[in-house]
Design a protein around this motif. Sequence first.
Motif, short mmCIF file in Angstrom:
data_model
loop_
_atom_site.label_atom_id
_atom_site.label_comp_id
_atom_site.label_asym_id
_atom_site.label_seq_id
_atom_site.Cartn_x
_atom_site.Cartn_y
_atom_site.Cartn_z
N GLN B 28 49.59 -45.20 -119.92
CA GLN B 28 48.52 -44.78 -118.95
C GLN B 28 47.73 -45.79 -118.53
O GLN B 28 46.95 -45.82 -117.48
CB GLN B 28 47.75 -43.44 -119.52
N ARG B 29 47.69 -47.06 -119.39
CA ARG B 29 46.69 -47.85 -119.02
C ARG B 29 47.48 -49.29 -119.46
O ARG B 29 48.64 -49.37 -119.84
CB ARG B 29 45.56 -47.89 -119.83
N ASN B 30 46.64 -50.26 -119.23
CA ASN B 30 47.25 -51.81 -119.48
C ASN B 30 47.31 -51.88 -120.94
O ASN B 30 46.52 -52.54 -121.47
CB ASN B 30 46.33 -52.74 -118.88
N ASP B 31 48.15 -51.63 -121.72
CA ASP B 31 48.18 -51.53 -123.03
C ASP B 31 49.33 -52.62 -123.53
O ASP B 31 50.61 -52.36 -122.99
CB ASP B 31 48.82 -50.08 -123.50
N ARG B 32 48.92 -53.66 -123.94
CA ARG B 32 49.83 -54.90 -124.31
C ARG B 32 50.82 -54.46 -125.24
O ARG B 32 52.17 -54.79 -124.92
CB ARG B 32 48.97 -56.12 -124.83
N PHE B 33 50.57 -53.70 -126.23
CA PHE B 33 51.68 -53.27 -127.23
C PHE B 33 52.57 -52.37 -126.50
O PHE B 33 54.10 -52.66 -126.78
CB PHE B 33 51.09 -52.73 -128.36
N ALA B 34 52.29 -51.53 -125.82
CA ALA B 34 53.34 -50.82 -125.25
C ALA B 34 54.13 -51.48 -124.07
O ALA B 34 55.29 -51.28 -123.98
CB ALA B 34 52.49 -49.58 -124.25
N ILE B 35 53.43 -52.26 -123.51
CA ILE B 35 54.26 -53.30 -122.35
C ILE B 35 55.32 -54.11 -123.43
O ILE B 35 56.46 -54.20 -122.68
CB ILE B 35 53.27 -53.88 -121.68
N GLU B 36 54.79 -54.62 -124.26
CA GLU B 36 55.94 -55.71 -124.79
C GLU B 36 56.70 -54.66 -125.59
O GLU B 36 58.00 -55.23 -125.50
CB GLU B 36 54.76 -56.11 -126.07
N ASN B 37 56.55 -53.63 -125.90
CA ASN B 37 57.69 -52.75 -126.58
C ASN B 37 58.71 -52.43 -125.52
O ASN B 37 59.77 -52.32 -125.70
CB ASN B 37 56.98 -51.51 -127.06
N LEU B 38 58.27 -52.12 -124.38
CA LEU B 38 59.05 -51.58 -123.12
C LEU B 38 60.05 -52.93 -122.94
O LEU B 38 61.07 -53.07 -122.71
CB LEU B 38 58.35 -51.00 -122.05
N THR B 39 59.20 -53.99 -122.89
CA THR B 39 60.00 -55.28 -122.59
C THR B 39 61.08 -55.62 -123.60
O THR B 39 62.24 -56.00 -123.51
CB THR B 39 58.80 -56.57 -122.70
N LYS B 61 57.19 -45.91 -108.29
CA LYS B 61 57.13 -45.04 -107.11
C LYS B 61 56.49 -43.59 -107.24
O LYS B 61 55.59 -43.22 -106.64
CB LYS B 61 58.14 -44.96 -106.49
N ALA B 62 56.76 -43.07 -108.33
CA ALA B 62 56.48 -41.68 -108.43
C ALA B 62 54.86 -41.49 -109.22
O ALA B 62 54.40 -40.33 -109.13
CB ALA B 62 57.65 -41.14 -109.29
N THR B 63 54.73 -42.40 -110.11
CA THR B 63 53.60 -42.04 -110.95
C THR B 63 52.38 -42.04 -110.17
O THR B 63 52.09 -42.43 -109.03
CB THR B 63 53.68 -42.97 -112.17
N ALA B 64 51.20 -41.66 -110.90
CA ALA B 64 49.98 -41.70 -110.33
C ALA B 64 49.48 -43.15 -109.85
O ALA B 64 49.68 -44.04 -110.31
CB ALA B 64 48.94 -41.18 -111.04
N PRO B 70 49.91 -50.61 -114.44
CA PRO B 70 50.56 -50.84 -115.81
C PRO B 70 52.01 -51.07 -115.65
O PRO B 70 52.58 -51.68 -116.22
CB PRO B 70 49.99 -49.68 -116.65
N ALA B 71 52.67 -50.04 -114.76
CA ALA B 71 54.06 -50.05 -114.79
C ALA B 71 54.44 -51.31 -114.20
O ALA B 71 55.42 -52.00 -114.25
CB ALA B 71 54.51 -48.60 -113.72
#
Lengths: 479, 698
Positions: B28-39, B61-64, B70-71
Amino acid sequence: MALPGLSLPGLGLQPSATPVYGGAAPPPVEQIARREDLPPQSEWRFEAAFGQQYNIRLLSGQAELFGVELAPKQTYNLSGCKGAIFTWQGCQLEITGDAESEYSAKETEYAVEWLNLHGMLETARDEAQPDGGPRVLVVGPDHAGKSSLVRSVAAWAVKAGRTPTVVNLDPREGMLAPPGSLTAAAVASQLDVENGYGIPPISGPTVTPIQTPLIYSYPYASSSEKPAVYKALLTRMALSVTNKLEEDATAKQSGIIIDTPGSLNDPKSNYDILNHIVSEFNINLILSIGSEKLLNDLTRRFSMGKAPGESVPVLRISRPGGTVERDAVYMKQLRMSQLRQYFFGNAKEPLNPHSHSINFGELGIYRAKSSSDASNTSTGFGADDDDYTPNFGTTGSDGDFEKVTPSAAMTGSLIAIKFCPASSDGDAVRDSAVMGFLYVAEVDEARKKMRFLAPHPQRWGDRALVWGSWPEVVADLLT
Amino acid sequence: MAARSPRGSLSGASDIASDFEDSLKDLQRNDRFAIENLTNIARESTEHAQAISRVLENHIKATAPTRKLPALYVLDSIVKNVGTPYTVYLGRGLYSTFMESYGSNNDPTTRRAMDNLLKTWKEPVPGSMDHRPVFPPDVVRPIESALIRWKTGMLQKQNQPQLQPQGGYRSTATPPQYNGQYAVPPVPVQQNAYNAFGSQQTPQQLAGHAVYHTPTPMQQHYAAPPTSVLHAPIDVQVVKADISSLISRLQTQFAAAPYDTQVQTKLSQILDLQRAVDAKPPFGDSLRQVRDIVAALAAGLPPLPAPTPQPHAPVQWQAPTPTPQWQPPASFPLPYQPQTAASYMQPPPAQSQPLPILTPGALSSLQALLANGQKPSTPQMRTAVPALSSASHTQLNNVQNNVAAAPTANTADLLAALAKSGMFPIMSAPNATPSVPFSASVAAPPASSTASLLQSLQSILPPASQNGTPTMIPAQLVASKPRIPFSAAALKQFRPELVRSLYDEQPNQCSNCGRRFLANDEGRAKKARHLDWHFRTNQRMADPNTGRGQHRSWFVDEMEWIRLTEFDPSTTTADAAIAATTAKKQKGPQDQYVRAPAGVTRNTCSICQEEMRSSYSEELQDWVFMNAAMYNGKIAHATCVEEIKKSSLQSASGAMAAALSGAYAGGRRQRSETPDSALGKRKAEGALAGAGARIKMG
């Protein structure tokens, strides 16, 4: 006094060294920023000791240090600097930290002269003949402001879009290199407030401007110690500089500015070396700072009674009121700091030197004999005389350089790597340019191994190394 | 292992992709850990890169709108940390992904973040040895040009009547003053109130404005729909034309240096200014202010607090504020202020007209408002002209709020809002400046006076332009250069023109290092490159991977020094720099290349076994392996091939010497195209492998 880059252990900043400057520098209890309003055409003179935090910030107006303009609202760390921040338009400075002395001064007629000199050189560049722009030699006794003048004029020239070639002939204070070197550099990027001409190239990104110098090694403190070697290097350097200017029209038009050590001011030798410089670099303007006798002698020699085509104008330049004598202790600290910066970089661009351990057999080390060797009174460095090979110097090098085996006496000294191969003759070793400098960390005579601190991770290969008595041994660069 | 089968891998792909999608949805927001995890997920599942890329694109494209950034950061992290094949898959749809996100967000900060993001995609991954940009230029460039086109389009839209709220791409939200305009109803009570006072002064205007029955010019102006404003007198058009020309200049600059944030900022400011001017043509001093701001912007303002461009600001804008005169209600009609008129040569009508509007009622509500203790709306922290747009909006917002709060006395409230700025003389000029043009325009006299105003303004402009207006500088630079011969006499006299040549004639200063640039196009382009260089350098230095382990280079030898062309890296474009360095360089093996066979992006050097990656060559318009040559039918490093050829020709000791000299030469080849940290190793390995190859061949 945590000062990054300079607070590394072993810089030799013993607390005992500081009180030499009158002992007026108590440990700073609190760093209160104070403001100074400078009226137009005045300057803020300061002497900041090494290891003393001394920061200056330009709050409003415009100001410059040795011709380099201060950016507004930027904090400059001027520790170890003795200088004057000059303002043409008036300014307000914010000063933090302690200096040995600091005051504002209005006797700044010198600045007008210097600026007019810049205007003169610009005129000469605009009207440059096919043989190039102004080639200026700056002479005068020590502590007269020669280097400050050269730096200011070079900075203004760069600001005006020029690429002046700056030559430093003072081995006591390195330019873009450790002491014991003579430097030539074509300055294209704006000079830096804290680092002057900038820094020589490193492997990574830099904030400080990069200059690529050409370095020669003259491992003696004074030009008078080995005038023959000094003159040979001058000839060689003049050749390179002239060639470079032929390659680069902008640099040729911008001309040359040569800074000299006070030791050239030597009536006894009939200004032999000065004559040499004037002819080798084809000097067309001589500036004399701070010595009437020198001015008169030079005017008689180069200017008066000559045909218009041959005479070289000699101008007297005012000595700035703020010049101070830089005593031996300060100069030693300055050299130490230059040496350290060569290997470890500065606070903004820290560097990692590399350690190399090499067998004696793979090294070709030459010793630059000191002047005292000739009279056979040397004591400290005479241990290697059994390796002396008189046939080595074939063409009149008369033994200025002798091949030696490593010895413990080398520990702590600076060694120049020359571009010439280790098997070169004496003249080649003398004249070859410098690829880099090594610091002798350790000499293990039993295992016949030498450990060096090198600036670069790669070995230098089969190249001649020159060990001299200058700069002085630094025992604790590594500790 | 079933998952490894073709069918299984398909289902595996969808599993992983749906897992990835679920995690994405939680972002939902600029979360480094989540982004790193996704990476990391993406890194470990490169075989499903296509599916993951698709999921990621669809999600963006679809998200709010708030979750798009963040995406996008996830996308950024993946392409930078994992690289191929994601760069290929994501690069294909990058245009639509990015533009869609950009368009659906009208939050300036988010857009700025996206701009920055786009900027980094043009550059190599920080700290990577790969010198290629994150996305190839042919992927990023369409986006950039689309953004520029779109900004131009937005600008043209601004020039049209803005009767409808803009949809689609806008750089900022609808200027709040619109709401204010439409929200003000012409309340009859109010009219009566004004008729009582206003008709005394301007009876002739009463007849002319039947629609709203607005007796005072101020009221008329404020409540009038913008369409009528657009038919305002030509002099406003002159200002608008100036603004437009400035915009087009800035756009050229922006196109030349799309990464220069200063240009961007200026552009968006001037666009905002233009929008505001379109919405509400300023009069009198406010018009002058706008002119000054335009002139100052044109002069190439220093980026950071720059009080110089508007030295008259406090005077200018306190002058029309009639606060002192308003205090005694009995003194109507008031004489206009002679001092201001004299100093600015403004025609009397411009000054005197607003004053009669004032009514005791207005004054009382003004005082009431002030008594309410409302704080000055001008954002005090915004210190300089660059803050113009937002500050004016805030100011207008406040005006609007006041109006909404007291609809029966909105003129008074307007005056109050206006006066607030004037009544707080403690505010410094830069603080006050942004709020002036628009708040003043609200209370300004009718547009008819603008013509004369503009004329008087033009007479003032030349002196104002001494604060660094670029127009005359090139001439000055040439003309004022004094000729000084080599003579002792010439040294003594102070020549201010020399100081000027070092300072004022190069007014465009870098705030980082104090470097100055000319105020002409070349100087601006240089400065743009210079700021770019600062940005890149700072970015590289901040990167922990490049920050450590640097070392001093060897000094150059005489020949190299002689051939070296000094240039200032901070103002030279990469192309020019490369041209300068390669012009004199012979074509070495590292300059050889092999065109990449279709579909081949990676290759292993058949000699040193190191990986090679293809890169896009602008020159050849094709994908190539640089430093490559064909060796025994395979692609290998050209340098390795050369080593082999060299060593196979020489004896064993010769090969050793060659290897050694190669290693030493490596030190001096620092600035070559080949990544230098690998160079020495590759040299040595190449020589060793060469020896091996020779043995095999022998």
